[in-house]
Design a protein around this motif. Structure first.
Motif, short mmCIF file in Angstrom:
data_model
loop_
_atom_site.label_atom_id
_atom_site.label_comp_id
_atom_site.label_asym_id
_atom_site.label_seq_id
_atom_site.Cartn_x
_atom_site.Cartn_y
_atom_site.Cartn_z
N THR A 3 0.84 -1.20 0.00
CA THR A 3 0.00 0.00 0.00
C THR A 3 0.87 1.24 0.00
N ARG A 4 0.61 2.14 -0.93
CA ARG A 4 1.27 3.45 -0.94
C ARG A 4 0.26 4.44 -0.38
N THR A 5 0.64 5.10 0.69
CA THR A 5 -0.23 6.02 1.41
C THR A 5 0.30 7.44 1.27
N ALA A 6 -0.58 8.36 0.95
CA ALA A 6 -0.24 9.79 0.94
C ALA A 6 -0.92 10.44 2.14
N ILE A 7 -0.13 11.18 2.90
CA ILE A 7 -0.62 11.90 4.08
C ILE A 7 -0.59 13.39 3.76
N PHE A 8 -1.73 14.04 3.90
CA PHE A 8 -1.82 15.48 3.66
C PHE A 8 -1.92 16.16 5.01
N GLU A 9 -0.81 16.74 5.43
CA GLU A 9 -0.68 17.34 6.75
C GLU A 9 -0.66 18.85 6.62
N GLY A 10 -1.55 19.50 7.32
CA GLY A 10 -1.65 20.96 7.27
C GLY A 10 -3.10 21.37 7.40
N ARG A 11 -3.50 22.32 6.55
CA ARG A 11 -4.91 22.75 6.58
C ARG A 11 -5.32 23.23 5.21
N ILE A 12 -6.58 23.09 4.95
CA ILE A 12 -7.16 23.63 3.72
C ILE A 12 -7.43 25.11 3.99
N LYS A 13 -7.11 25.94 3.02
CA LYS A 13 -7.32 27.37 3.21
C LYS A 13 -8.80 27.64 3.52
N PRO A 14 -9.07 28.56 4.44
CA PRO A 14 -10.45 28.84 4.83
C PRO A 14 -11.33 29.17 3.62
N VAL A 70 4.51 -0.77 -7.62
CA VAL A 70 4.48 0.62 -7.15
C VAL A 70 5.47 1.44 -7.98
N GLU A 71 6.68 0.92 -8.13
CA GLU A 71 7.71 1.63 -8.89
C GLU A 71 7.29 1.83 -10.34
N ALA A 72 6.64 0.84 -10.95
CA ALA A 72 6.17 0.98 -12.32
C ALA A 72 5.08 2.05 -12.40
N ALA A 73 4.19 2.09 -11.43
CA ALA A 73 3.14 3.11 -11.41
C ALA A 73 3.74 4.51 -11.29
N LEU A 74 4.77 4.63 -10.45
CA LEU A 74 5.40 5.93 -10.26
C LEU A 74 6.17 6.39 -11.50
#
Length: 111
Positions: A3-14, A70-74
């Motif tokens: 599994t390749r997981t992307a973590i979006f850390e921060g905040r969405i602009k108001p 995964v590497e082929a997809a990237l």
């Protein structure tokens, strides 16, 4: 399974919250599904977190049969397309995103 997981850390602009998630759903999800050998695409909007947890707003996961897949997809052209769209959508986001690659589930399924 890998599994390749992307973590979006921060905040969405108001004021951009609903548009951000709509753009991800309409523009990115179809591209993520086109990654070679992608077997499952998951997208989770974080609903709540512990008081001392980092501000993670979204988690995206894609399953593949192997690390080589995964590497082929990237390396595929669709990854370049998805990256370009991601950078556009991230204009509504303040923070960072990063990826983790994990192996099989170490907890056996209950019978």
């Amino acid at each position: 399974m890998i599994t390749r997981t992307a973590i979006f850390e921060g905040r969405i602009k108001p004021g951009c919250e609903e548009r951000f998630f709509a753009e991800v759903q309409e523009r990115l999800v179809p591209l993520w599904r086109q990654f070679p050998k992608a077997s499952n695409v998951r997208l989770q909007r974080v609903q709540a977190r512990d008081a001392d947890a980092p501000s993670i707003v979204m988690i995206q996961q894609i399953d593949y049969p192997s690390v080589a897949d995964v590497e082929a997809a990237l390396a595929s052209p669709v990854r370049s397309q998805a990256r370009a769209v991601t950078l556009e959508i991230l204009e509504m986001f303040e923070g960072r995103f990063y990826h983790l690659i994990s192996g099989e589930n170490l907890v056996a399924a209950e019978a």
